[in-house]
Motif scaffolding. Structure first.
Motif, PDB file in Angstrom:
ATOM      1  N   MET A 120     -19.465  54.155 -35.790  1.00 46.56           N
ATOM      2  CA  MET A 120     -19.817  53.754 -34.293  1.00 46.56           C
ATOM      3  C   MET A 120     -19.526  51.998 -34.178  1.00 46.56           C
ATOM      4  O   MET A 120     -19.477  51.978 -32.934  1.00 46.56           O
ATOM      5  N   ALA A 121     -19.953  51.367 -35.684  1.00 41.40           N
ATOM      6  CA  ALA A 121     -20.021  50.165 -35.135  1.00 41.40           C
ATOM      7  C   ALA A 121     -18.042  49.808 -35.089  1.00 41.40           C
ATOM      8  O   ALA A 121     -17.186  49.469 -34.371  1.00 41.40           O
ATOM      9  N   LEU A 122     -17.033  50.878 -35.599  1.00 44.90           N
ATOM     10  CA  LEU A 122     -15.886  50.430 -35.966  1.00 44.90           C
ATOM     11  C   LEU A 122     -14.974  50.860 -34.717  1.00 44.90           C
ATOM     12  O   LEU A 122     -14.347  50.453 -34.012  1.00 44.90           O
ATOM     13  N   PHE A 123     -15.897  52.245 -34.083  1.00 42.62           N
ATOM     14  CA  PHE A 123     -15.402  52.757 -32.405  1.00 42.62           C
ATOM     15  C   PHE A 123     -16.140  51.912 -31.641  1.00 42.62           C
ATOM     16  O   PHE A 123     -14.794  51.879 -30.572  1.00 42.62           O
ATOM     17  N   ILE A 124     -17.042  51.121 -31.631  1.00 44.97           N
ATOM     18  CA  ILE A 124     -17.239  50.193 -30.698  1.00 44.97           C
ATOM     19  C   ILE A 124     -17.368  49.057 -30.596  1.00 44.97           C
ATOM     20  O   ILE A 124     -16.606  48.970 -29.505  1.00 44.97           O
ATOM     21  N   ALA A 125     -16.542  48.308 -31.416  1.00 46.57           N
ATOM     22  CA  ALA A 125     -15.396  47.762 -31.804  1.00 46.57           C
ATOM     23  C   ALA A 125     -14.445  47.976 -30.726  1.00 46.57           C
ATOM     24  O   ALA A 125     -13.739  46.235 -30.176  1.00 46.57           O
ATOM     25  N   ARG A 126     -14.240  48.552 -30.718  1.00 47.39           N
ATOM     26  CA  ARG A 126     -13.057  48.751 -29.496  1.00 47.39           C
ATOM     27  C   ARG A 126     -12.387  48.177 -28.443  1.00 47.39           C
ATOM     28  O   ARG A 126     -12.120  47.404 -27.390  1.00 47.39           O
ATOM     29  N   PHE A 127     -14.049  47.708 -28.003  1.00 47.44           N
ATOM     30  CA  PHE A 127     -14.185  47.868 -26.610  1.00 47.44           C
ATOM     31  C   PHE A 127     -14.500  46.333 -26.213  1.00 47.44           C
ATOM     32  O   PHE A 127     -15.241  45.836 -24.881  1.00 47.44           O
ATOM     33  N   GLY A 128     -14.273  45.495 -27.637  1.00 48.12           N
ATOM     34  CA  GLY A 128     -14.180  44.579 -27.398  1.00 48.12           C
ATOM     35  C   GLY A 128     -16.065  43.816 -27.929  1.00 48.12           C
ATOM     36  O   GLY A 128     -16.620  44.584 -29.263  1.00 48.12           O
ATOM     37  N   VAL A 129     -15.569  42.357 -28.675  1.00 50.52           N
ATOM     38  CA  VAL A 129     -16.801  41.618 -29.942  1.00 50.52           C
ATOM     39  C   VAL A 129     -18.317  41.602 -28.686  1.00 50.52           C
ATOM     40  O   VAL A 129     -19.381  41.656 -29.518  1.00 50.52           O
TER      41      VAL A 129
END
Length: 456
Positions: free
Chosen positions: A258-267
């Motif tokens: 979840m954290a890695l995928f959500i990191a795609r949306f930005g900081v």
């Protein structure tokens, strides 16, 4: 089945110091998140991603060592004390092997970096965090053995005290290493990791000195003789602890990915998710403590051949988990905004985090129930089916469903729900996990009680 004060009191008496110790451990992560958030948004993201990678690895492999607690708990209930000492020695050998594997994997995080799309300053800061946290890995595994051993024999107070002392050192050490001073360079987010490593070594040394000298541990003869690794004992840890470790892998990777995928949306979204995940992990310590305490008392009752009492203890613990989960969930729901403000001064991150905390409030109720149920099943040495439950519910419905909602935009006319989509999938998956765990415990406890009841 009626609730009895004596069983509730027994569970609470053992759970209280376990809970305080776990809160102290989790508070270290809270301190890191708070201090990194105020140091800088990039450092907050790096600490969040680095901690997610480390926790995925450590908790998964550490899960195998959790098998020591039901093993020693049953031996303790049966009065076979010196056998407990041998199990502890064998677990320390196993921990040595886990250390070597962990150090290798922490040194090569590139596949996960590529998955998260990390580049530039965030990547370099995350790598520095992992390099610093690696120094504490041997001590962390040795402490896990000591903690499992102490809890199994109903002596969790020393672990509690040591972790409280470690927490007291965390803020000053973080401040010194993050910002520099006394000739030390400013390390930023990596300073949080190095502080954790130093504290782990300190309390590890004190713990094992206490094991060798304190009267509470004398009867188990941990240091009375030398033991080389024995294949049968090592295999027992793998057979019982392997599914536990995989269960932790499923649980933690659901959050890690979840954290890695959500990191795609930005900081912004990465930071907000880190806040929600940190609150979830912190609140989880209460049902986890109840689950550990209930499992130990169940294992001791099973070791003594009291299967009916073990069943009663298990249901008492599950009901306590439900009550605690409901109360904490309501507090999170009501206080979502103020909680987010504690973590960050960035209004954009705060707004997203407040929304995610509303999901956390419901997620925690299911998490609390399953935490007790799965721990009680470990007391019965039932770990394989719970592993499958976790895989189907958390990876399938949770992470898979979260991907479809958060990135692909299912159920939202093709518009990605981003972080909220992943939390929606996680909520559904955790609800199923709680239901399946309770149902399986009902089957296992009834079957064990019937086998133990003499027929006329």
């Amino acid at each position: 089945m009626f609730m009895t004060r004596s069983m509730l009191r027994d569970i609470f008496r053992l759970a209280a110091p376990v809970f305080i110790a776990q809160i102290a451990i989790m508070a270290n992560g809270l301190v890191d998140t708070l201090m990194a958030g105020r140091y800088g948004t990039v450092d907050l993201a790096a600490v969040g991603i680095g901690a997610s990678i480390y926790v995925t690895l450590f908790v998964t492999l550490n899960g195998i060592l959790i098998a020591l607690t039901p093993i020693c708990g049953q031996l303790f209930g049966a009065g076979r004390y010196t056998e407990i000492g041998e199990e502890v020695r064998q677990s320390l050998w196993f921990a040595l092997g886990l250390t070597a594997l962990s150090l290798f994997m922490l040194a090569h995080p590139e596949p996960l970096f590529r998955l998260a799309g990390l580049t530039g300053e965030v990547e370099s800061k995350t790598r520095a965090y992992l390099e610093a946290i690696a120094w504490g890995v041997p001590a962390a595994y040795a402490l896990r053995v000591f903690q499992g051993f102490s809890t199994a024999i109903s002596e969790p107070r020393l672990v509690m005290l040591l972790n409280l002392c470690g927490l007291a050192l965390k803020v000053p050490l973080n401040g010194l290493l993050m910002y520099g001073g006394f000739g030390l360079p400013a390390m930023g987010g990596a300073g949080c990791a190095l502080a954790t490593s130093l504290i782990a070594w300190l309390i590890c040394v004190v713990a094992w000195i206490a094991c060798a000298t304190q009267s509470e541990y004398t009867a188990f003869e941990v240091f009375k003789r030398w033991s080389w690794p024995r294949a049968k004992a090592q295999w027992q840890l793998i057979a019982l602890g392997g599914p536990i470790g995989f269960t932790f892998l499923v649980d933690v990777t659901a959050f890690t990915f979840m954290a890695l995928f959500i990191a795609r949306f930005g900081v912004l979204f990465a930071g907000a998710h880190q806040i929600a995940a940190n609150v979830t992990a912190l609140c989880f310590m209460l049902p986890l403590a109840l689950g550990n305490a209930t499992a130990v008392l169940c294992a001791q009752a099973i070791g003594a051949g009291e299967y009916g009492r073990a069943k009663q203890i298990g249901w008492h613990g599950i009901l306590m988990g439900f009550g605690a989960g409901l109360a904490v969930g309501l507090l999170i729901y009501v206080g979502a905004g103020p909680i987010a403000r504690l973590y960050t001064n960035d209004p954009a991150v705060r707004d997203v985090a407040t929304t995610l905390l509303l999901f956390v409030s419901a997620y925690h109720l299911y998490d609390a129930i399953q935490a007790v149920a799965v721990n009680v099943l470990r007391a019965y040495r039932r770990t394989f089916l719970p592993m499958l439950f976790y895989g189907i519910a958390l990876w399938g419905l949770g992470l898979g469903g979260g991907y479809l909602l958060g990135i692909e935009g299912w159920l939202n006319e093709g518009v990605p729900m981003r972080a909220a989509g992943f939390w929606t999938g996680g909520l559904v998956g955790m609800g199923l996990t709680a239901l399946l765990g309770c149902a399986y415990f009902l089957v296992v406890s009834r079957a064990s009680a019937r086998r133990a009841t003499p027929t006329a």
